[in-house]
Structures are given as C-alpha cells and as structure tokens.
Scaffold this active site. Structure first.
Site, PDB file in Angstrom:
ATOM      1  N   GLY A 122     -16.740  24.200  -8.469  1.00 29.68           N
ATOM      2  CA  GLY A 122     -17.976  24.600  -7.797  1.00 29.68           C
ATOM      3  C   GLY A 122     -17.765  25.857  -6.967  1.00 29.68           C
ATOM      4  CB  ILE A 192       5.673  15.745   1.795  1.00 33.03           C
ATOM      5  CG1 ILE A 192       4.150  15.614   1.926  1.00 33.03           C
ATOM      6  CG2 ILE A 192       6.102  15.733   0.325  1.00 33.03           C
ATOM      7  CD1 ILE A 192       3.353  16.692   1.233  1.00 33.03           C
ATOM      8  CG  HIS A 451       6.265 -16.360  20.083  1.00 32.43           C
ATOM      9  ND1 HIS A 451       7.139 -15.306  20.253  1.00 32.43           N
ATOM     10  CD2 HIS A 451       7.027 -17.466  19.863  1.00 32.43           C
ATOM     11  CE1 HIS A 451       8.378 -15.760  20.155  1.00 32.43           C
ATOM     12  NE2 HIS A 451       8.340 -17.070  19.919  1.00 32.43           N
TER      13      HIS A 451
END
Ligand code: FAD
Ligand code: NAD
Length: 474
Positions: A122, A192, A451
């Site tokens: 686009g 990364i 817990h």
C-alpha cells in the site's frame, strides 16, 4: 464491493490488525493491506510478530528449553535420559505450524469482523487515497476517511556484514537454521541476540555475542542485568562487552570476524553470524511525495501523543513510530487510534509498558530503573527478594534471580519493578496493575499471595521496601 472505506490500515502486523479489528467492532467499514509473504508463498497476516518475531522465537525458546533441561535440570530430580537428540526438522516444523495457526487465525478474525483484506503493497497518496500494488504487479486505488499507517520495522543491516541469508543472517534466518551451527556469532547483546543466541546455545552451538556497549543490557536495571549476565555466562554464552565488529568476511563455509575491544583486535571464526543490532522503522514505498506525512531523523513516521501525523485523517502506530518496538505497544496504539477515530476515549499507558526478555532466567521490568531515578533526582527506597528463598522456586530447581521493587521515598508509590528469575514474564503483570492504579509498595505488601507460588517474591520485595520481609534479613 465499494472501494471507499471508513478506515484503511496499511500493515497487518500487531499494531495494524488490532487497529482494524477494533475499528470494525466499532462499526467502521475497514480494509487492511499487507504485503507479508509466508513460507508457503501465500499472504501471512500478523507481521513480524507472528511470522518472524515474538511467536516463532518463543516456540523455539520453549523447544530448546525442553532439550536443555534433559541434561541440565532433570538429573537433579533423579531423572536421566540417555542419548537425547533433537530432530531439527520437527523442531522447526513445530514452530512453522504454530506460525501458520496464528497467521491463519488473524485471517479468520478479519473474516469474522467483515474486514476487507488486500494482499499487496500500500502507498498513501494525497487525499487519503491508497494505491495497492499486488504481488503480480496489478494496481488499484482505494480511499478512506482515515488511513492508519502500521508498516512496522525491519532489521538494521551493518554495511560490513550484509545479510546473505545463509552465513550472515537476521532474525528470520536465525529462526530457520536447518543444521545446528557448531559456532554461532551474534552481533548485539540485545533482546534478539540473547533470545535467539540462547536457542542455539541450548542445542549445542558455541555462541559468542559481540556487544558494542560496555554495559550489559543498558536499558535494564543494573542489578538485574548483572545477575542475568552471570547466568548466561554460566550457560555458555561468551558475551564480549565493549567490542566493536571491524570486519566480517565469508570464506568458504565460514564467517571470519575481527572485533576490537579494550585489549585490541581479536579474530573469530564462526559457521553462522546473526546480526541483531536493532531494528528501524520500515517506510519504503509507503508515502507519495506530496502526502505531508513527515519522517524524523531515524526514519520513523512523526506522530503526536494521539498517534496522529498532523495530516487530516492520517494516523501511524507500532514500530513505525516513536517509542519501544514491542508488539503490545503496537496493540494498544492500534486500539486507541480506532477508538479516537470513532470519537471514543482511546488511551495508551506508555509509562507502565512492561518489558520481557524470554531467556532463562527470564527478565522483566516496568517503570523506572534506579539509575533513571538517581539522574532525575527522585528520592526512592528499594526492596529486594531473592528466588533462592522462595519455596516454589527451589522446588522447581529454578531458584535463581530476584525481584527488586523501587518506591518513592516519601509517598511510597511504586516507581519501578525489575525482575530476573523463573516465570517473571507473568509476575510482572501484577506490578503493571499496581502501578497503573498508582499503587504503593504497602498496597502490594498487604495483598494476600498464595503459598507456595513464585508471586511471593513480589510480595516479599514489597515488604522489603519497608525493611519487613519475613524470609530474609532486612
Ligand atoms: P510489524 O509486525 O513489522 O508489521 C508490519 C506489517 O506491515 C508487515 O506484515 C509488513 O509486511 C507490512 N507492510 C509494511 N509496509 C507495507 C506496505 N507499504 N504495504 C503493505 N504492507 C506493508 N515484541 C514483543 O512485544 N514481545 C516479543 O516477545 C517480541 N519478540 C520478538 C522477536 C523477534 C525475533 C523480533 C524480530 C521482534 C520481536 N518483537 C517482540 C517485536 C515485535 O515483533 C514488533 O514490535 C511488532 O511486530 C511490531 O508490530 P507492527 O505492527 O508495528 O509491525
Ligand atoms: P536491541 O536494541 O534490543 O539490541 C541491539 C544491541 O546491539 C544493543 O545492545 C546495541 O548496543 C548493540 N549494537 C548496535 N550496533 C552494534 C554493533 N555495530 N556492534 C555490536 N553491537 C551493536 O535490538 P534487537 O535485539 O535487534 O531487537 C530489536 C527490537 O525488537 C528490540 O528493541 C525489541 O524492541 C524488539 N524485540 C523484543 C523482544 C521482546 O520483547 N522479548 C524480543 C525480540 C525483539
């Protein structure tokens, strides 16, 4: 079907598809244009995150963790497995199946929400027209009252270590290696580099990570980064800090590197080189010259605090604009813009944006670091609690790391929470909620935590802010 829409979204990644679904939910006639081509040559919605980012990396992190645990965790439980092997075809194939499930899921969501989906590139033209170039070269123009630019980001390429897809690879390449490299070089000890470096290290690669900055994980709290560095080094990641790559040359089946640090020049030979030195906003071919949409000095689309570009009806969200490059940041911006377009009160909480690094141990944080508060002259107090004193973590044999909570010295309002340890990607959510509701460390200290759970580390860290942790000296 008419080619005039209320909303056109360019980019079907996390930011774009959230914007589109929310716009459609609000009754707006919506279209999405996305150009991403999946491994099968067909359109694959979901952008970087679903195709070559968040989801596939987490799939490989989980598979490689299972394998690593066989040798490094199970023996402690009295379980031994001999001759464990990884079938890389199944390992990568499982990831591909997950990707397909989720990218297909976005297509289904578009159908369910009556969103028109275009496969192609686009380009915004003047007057909120959008030209679509299909993969076969065909062109058509559609228009809308509002256009949301969500074109995302791409990896930064180093001029002296250009991606070739085989020896010098980016994140997509590192998610699709079909033979465990004996030696893997990684440039950049960022998110990364650490996540994908961990994947291949767990499968047996000797991984060397070359990081230009002298400090490890500079954006994280220094105490947390220090613990993480120690653990990653123990796991076998050789992390070279303050090291600059000078040269990378493919010779035969190897990559020959030269990097420089305070001790001088070093040579390193690896079988593959992952370059992960950050990402940049992707806007190639997105804007006609006369749209009026501006880019900043880093190539990002300029927007105001409402993700508006300043051009009537043109908005931009996600990695293509300022702010952290995180999928959930894009989600929230996409939804907020759809709501603003529909005349509703959209909102993005940038100050309580959680960060998570999915290594082992995991790293997570929200809010300010101690360094940032010191520099800003904000008075603060700190509470910490180690996972070594958390029964559940010890029972899991994952008692590494700590929770560190920082609260305002006078008001006790929580200013930041920083964690490294088991399951902290989930624990951080409680702290995000507390900060979002302007909570204090006392608020979290007074809340009952089950817990034995890992969440007790958050509770004890909150108690520790006021020097009253129960299971450690204060
Ligand atoms: P993108 O996901 O990049 O999507 C943009 C889409 O727009 C793409 O499909 C692109 O093809 C398309 N497009 C671009 N230009 C056009 C055009 N002109 N016409 C049509 N289509 C176009 N973030 C997290 O929060 N958590 C994680 O665990 C995480 N892990 C990651 C792991 C890796 C390996 C990587 C690389 C990234 C990771 N991220 C993670 C970051 C996350 O993927 C990004 O922040 C997120 O995808 C950004 O969403 P976006 O929609 O802005 O852009
Ligand atoms: P990053 O910004 O996290 O890390 C890049 C690292 O490379 C930095 O430490 C930087 O100092 C270093 N560097 C830069 N140039 C260098 C050079 N020439 N030589 C050596 N080191 C160099 O970038 P990334 O790891 O590429 O990830 C990109 C973005 O993707 C991240 O900022 C993050 O927003 C997103 N991401 C998020 C997640 C997650 O949320 N878990 C996971 C992966 C990616």
């Amino acid at each position: 079907m008419s080619d005039k829409f209320d909303v056109i979204v360019i980019g079907g990644g996390p930011a774009g598809y959230h914007a589109a679904i929310r716009a459609a939910q609000l009754g707006l006639k919506t279209a999405v244009i996305d150009a991403f081509v999946g491994k099968d040559g067909k359109q694959a919605l979901g952008g970087t995150c679903l195709n070559v980012g968040c989801i596939p990396s987490k799939a490989l992190l989980d598979s490689s963790k299972q394998f690593y645990n066989i040798a490094h965790n199970l023996p402690v439980h009295g379980i031994t497995v001999e001759n464990a092997k990884v079938d890389l075809g199944t390992f990568i194939g499982r990831k591909d199946k997950i990707v397909k499930q989720f990218t297909g899921g976005v297509a289904q969501l578009f159908k369910a929400n009556k969103i028109t989906s275009y496969f192609g590139t686009g380009k915004l033209l003047k007057g909120n027209q959008v030209e679509i170039t299909g993969n076969d070269g065909s062109k058509q123009t559609i228009s809308a009252t509002n256009v949301i630019l969500a074109s995302g980001s791409v990896p930064i390429e180093l001029p002296f270590a250009k991606f070739d897809g085989k020896y010098i690879i980016d994140n997509a390449g590192a998610l699709d290696i079909n033979d465990v490299p004996k030696r893997l070089g990684v440039i950049g000890a960022g998110v990364i580099g650490l996540e994908l470096g961990s994947v291949w290290n767990r499968l047996g690669s000797e991984v060397t990570v070359i990081e230009a900055l002298p400090d490890f994980l500079g954006a994280a709290d220094a105490d947390i980064a220090k613990i993480a560095l120690k653990e990653f080094t123990k796991q076998g990641l050789a992390i070279k800090l303050g090291a600059k790559l000078a040269k990378a040359e493919v010779k035969g089946n190897e990559v020959h590197l030269t990097y420089t640090d305070k001790d001088g020049d070093h040579d390193l030979v690896v079988d593959k080189l992952l370059v992960a030195v950050g990402r940049r906003a992707y806007t190639a071919g997105l804007l006609a010259d006369d749209t009026g949409v501006k880019l900043d000095e880093r190539g990002r689309i300029v927007v105001d605090e409402h993700c508006h570009t300043g051009v009537d009806g043109v908005w931009a969200v996600g990695d293509a604009v300022r702010g952290p490059m995180l999928a959930h940041k894009g989600f929230e911006e996409g939804v907020a813009v759809a709501e603003w377009i529909a005349g509703k009160a959209g909102h993005v909480s940038y100050d309580t944006m959680p960060w998570v690094i999915y290594t082992e141990p995991e790293i997570a944080w929200v809010g300010k670091t101690e360094k940032e508060l010191k520099e800003a002259g904000v008075p603060y107090k700190v509470g910490t609690f180690p996972f070594a004193a958390i029964g559940r973590a010890v029972a899991m044999n994952e008692a590494v790391g700590q929770v560190k909570m920082i609260a305002h010295a006078e008001t006790d309002r929580i200013l930041g929470v920083h964690m490294v340890g088991p399951g902290v990607s989930e624990l951080i959510a409680e702290c995000v909620v507390a900060m979002e509701f302007k909570g204090s460390s006392e608020d979290l200290a007074r809340i009952v935590h089950a817990h034995p759970t890992l969440s007790e580390a958050v509770h004890e860290a909150a108690l520790s802010v006021d020097k009253r942790a129960i299971h450690k000296g204060n």
